[in-house]
Design an enzyme around this catalytic site. Structure first.
Site, PDB file in Angstrom:
ATOM      1  N   CYS A  42       0.830  -1.211   0.000  1.00 53.53           N
ATOM      2  CA  CYS A  42       0.000   0.000   0.000  1.00 53.53           C
ATOM      3  C   CYS A  42       0.862   1.257   0.000  1.00 53.53           C
ATOM      4  O   CYS A  42       0.666   2.148  -0.825  1.00 53.53           O
ATOM      5  CB  CYS A  42      -0.927  -0.015   1.209  1.00 53.53           C
ATOM      6  N   CYS A  47      -1.503   1.715  -3.145  1.00 49.06           N
ATOM      7  CA  CYS A  47      -2.484   2.797  -2.916  1.00 49.06           C
ATOM      8  C   CYS A  47      -1.874   4.197  -2.909  1.00 49.06           C
ATOM      9  O   CYS A  47      -2.382   5.090  -3.595  1.00 49.06           O
ATOM     10  CB  CYS A  47      -3.182   2.603  -1.569  1.00 49.06           C
ATOM     11  N   LYS A  50       0.120   5.312  -6.151  1.00 45.26           N
ATOM     12  CA  LYS A  50      -0.907   5.327  -7.201  1.00 45.26           C
ATOM     13  C   LYS A  50      -1.798   6.571  -7.098  1.00 45.26           C
ATOM     14  O   LYS A  50      -2.019   7.278  -8.065  1.00 45.26           O
ATOM     15  CB  LYS A  50      -1.722   4.025  -7.095  1.00 45.26           C
ATOM     16  N   TYR A 182      -9.060  -3.448 -10.903  1.00 42.07           N
ATOM     17  CA  TYR A 182      -8.729  -2.148 -10.295  1.00 42.07           C
ATOM     18  C   TYR A 182      -7.455  -1.535 -10.900  1.00 42.07           C
ATOM     19  O   TYR A 182      -7.435  -0.389 -11.326  1.00 42.07           O
ATOM     20  CB  TYR A 182      -8.383  -2.329  -8.809  1.00 42.07           C
ATOM     21  N   GLU A 186      -7.024   1.943 -13.168  1.00 46.95           N
ATOM     22  CA  GLU A 186      -6.390   3.086 -12.495  1.00 46.95           C
ATOM     23  C   GLU A 186      -5.177   3.574 -13.288  1.00 46.95           C
ATOM     24  O   GLU A 186      -5.008   4.774 -13.533  1.00 46.95           O
ATOM     25  CB  GLU A 186      -6.009   2.699 -11.060  1.00 46.95           C
ATOM     26  N   HIS A 450     -26.985  21.522  -1.373  1.00 43.50           N
ATOM     27  CA  HIS A 450     -27.204  21.955  -2.753  1.00 43.50           C
ATOM     28  C   HIS A 450     -26.281  23.100  -3.122  1.00 43.50           C
ATOM     29  O   HIS A 450     -26.102  24.001  -2.308  1.00 43.50           O
ATOM     30  CB  HIS A 450     -28.666  22.385  -2.914  1.00 43.50           C
ATOM     31  N   GLU A 455     -25.943  15.112  -3.266  1.00 38.88           N
ATOM     32  CA  GLU A 455     -27.352  15.322  -2.889  1.00 38.88           C
ATOM     33  C   GLU A 455     -28.275  14.371  -3.653  1.00 38.88           C
ATOM     34  O   GLU A 455     -29.389  14.099  -3.213  1.00 38.88           O
ATOM     35  CB  GLU A 455     -27.775  16.774  -3.117  1.00 38.88           C
TER      36      GLU A 455
END
Ligand code: NDP
Length: 461
Positions: A42, A47, A50, A182, A186, A450, A455
């Site tokens: 990682c 992670c 990346k 993944y 990516e 908003h 939302e």
């Protein structure tokens, strides 16, 4: 019988670091062996680097968008070496930080690879393969993670994996990517954003086959819009090297054979536990293979292997191969074994994100999973796809998808899925609602912020 340590952890990645520090916090005498840099996949080659590269690659889109907002056009080109240097500097800083956390927690770090000599004894081996030390431990945790695998294709040795992507000295002008998970999507987004021509070979119709169909379609269409040359239903026959050091990809698509020349080939067809050289047979630890032939360490709900005192967490068990899962498993193991708080982990509603461009994130059941589980007529789908406000001035044809999978009778929200900017940040919050058993009524009773994309989750009709 007395041992050198109460707990010996093999591997200082996400799971091993979390488990060792938590066990030490209960007063256990703990050591951790790591022959590579501290941090594991990682931090060092997954992670973190990346995500930094994802950030780096998005400036090209921002420069283009800025024109619609009245800015003069920016003509800029990335300097690959500088980007990679900055990424490595940050990754090394984090590795040092993890070393300092271990010291603070009172965990002894041994900079060696560990292998079993017998069920309670480990040999610590240096990079040259020389045994430097022998240690004994009452309990041993295996947290050695995984490594990329490559398919059995002639010439596949010319391809690189995600590990080497971070070490490329030069930005490839033309990159081929194999695989549709993944890592493939990516890197497709990263390299495309940085200006590389990307040819993405899928063996199926869509990338991210294990995600909701709307995510598969949304990411696929978004990648095409970004100029990734996605080629579905391809079979790679071989890779060959040209005299000038380029790679020729030979492939079949719908019965026809083709070839294309690229600077590099990224192989991202999955990962497997990194169990070589651990000497597990000397400790009597059993292994098992799944239907795809991936060999892993089977464990019970408390992470115990078939040996009473040997445990395993994270990717080497090949269950849910995500950093937060390895960390949570490591902590649950330490709480159970050293904190007198036996506990197991729930593997339901684990959120996950794909840092593709466009980004995607999910929690809970996909539409197909919910319908297979409850029956077609027991599931209600709420979905919207729209162009977010930001893109109205930028002129880019980006689309966001927001989707809820709901159980008709109870109103329970079984799954939430999103494609679009900040999907990971948004789904992280929605995941709490799902974990708490929120219903569609709860979503409806929540007032919107908003204007935002998020939302839409509380205004779906
Ligand atoms: P994945 O396991 O996600 O996907 C493997 C992909 O390779 C699938 O698309 C599969 O196709 C394809 N494939 C498998 N065998 C072949 C073959 N022989 N030829 C062509 N294609 C093939 O693999 P990754 O390597 O992308 O990622 C490994 C793991 O790393 C993930 O499971 C994930 O847990 C973790 N990860 C998580 C990230 C995140 O959370 N953002 C980021 C990166 C990695 P098909 O769909 O047809 O089966």
């Amino acid at each position: 019988m007395s041992y050198d340590y109460d707990l010996f952890v093999i591997g200082a990645g996400s799971g091993g670091l979390a488990a060792s520090k938590r066990a030490a916090s209960y007063g256990a005498k703990v050591a951790i062996a790591e022959g590579d840099k501290v941090g594991g996949t990682c931090v060092m080659r997954g992670c973190i680097p990346k995500k930094l590269m994802v950030y780096g690659s998005k400036f090209s889109h921002l420069f283009a968008d800025a024109v619609g907002y009245g800015w003069r056009p920016v003509r800029a080109k990335v300097n690959w070496e500088r980007l990679m240097q900055a990424v490595h500097q940050e990754v090394n800083r984090l590795s040092q930080l993890h070393i300092s956390y271990l010291a603070k927690a009172g965990v002894e770090l041994l900079p060696f690879f560990a292998r079993f000599a017998d069920p309670h004894t480990l040999e610590l081996v240096d990079r040259q393969g020389e045994v430097q030390q022998r240690v004994t431990a009452a309990k041993i945790l295996i947290a050695v993670g995984g490594e990329a695998i490559k398919p059995n294709v002639p010439g596949i040795e010319y391809s690189i994996t995600s590990r080497e992507m971070f070490l490329l000295p030069k930005q490839p002008k033309r990159l081929a990517i194999l695989g549709g998970g993944y890592i493939s999507v990516e890197f497709a987004g990263i390299l495309r954003g940085l200006g590389t021509e990307v040819i993405h070979f899928l063996r199926g119709d869509r990338p991210l086959r294990h995600f909701d169909q709307d995510i598969q379609d949304g990411v696929y269409e978004g990648m095409l819009r970004h100029g990734v040359d996605v080629r579905p239903r391809c079979h790679i026959s071989s890779l060959t090297l040209t005299q000038k050091g380029k790679i020729r990809v030979h492939y079949e698509q719908q019965g026809q054979t083709y070839e294309t020349k690229v600077d590099a080939v990224l192989c991202a067809v999955g990962r497997a536990p990194n169990l070589q050289g651990l000497g597990l047979e000397r400790a009597g630890v059993h292994l098992s293979a799944n239907s795809e032939g991936i060999v892993a360490i089977p464990v019970d709900e408390y992470y115990r292997t078939n040996q009473e005192h040997i445990f395993a967490v994270g990717d080497c068990t090949n269950r849910v191969n995500l950093t937060p899962v390895a960390i949570a498993e490591g902590r649950a193991f330490a709480d159970t074994q050293f904190g007198n708080q036996p506990r197991t982990l729930s593997y339901e509603n684990i959120p996950s994100a794909v840092f593709s461009q466009p980004e995607a994130a999910s929690v809970g059941l996909s539409e197909a999973q919910a319908k297979a589980k409850l029956g077609e007529d027991k599931v209600k789908i709420y979905r919207t796809a729209f162009r977010p406000l930001y893109y109205s001035l930028s002129g880019r044809e980006e689309k966001a998808i927001v989707k809820l999978v709901v159980e008709k009778d109870t109103g329970w929200v079984l799954g939430a899925h999103m494609v679009g900017d900040n999907a990971a940040e948004i789904i992280q919050g929605i995941a709490i609602a799902l974990k708490m058993g929120a219903t569609k009524k709860d979503f409806d009773a929540t007032l919107a912020i908003h204007p935002s994309t998020a939302e839409e989750f509380v205004t779906l009709r």
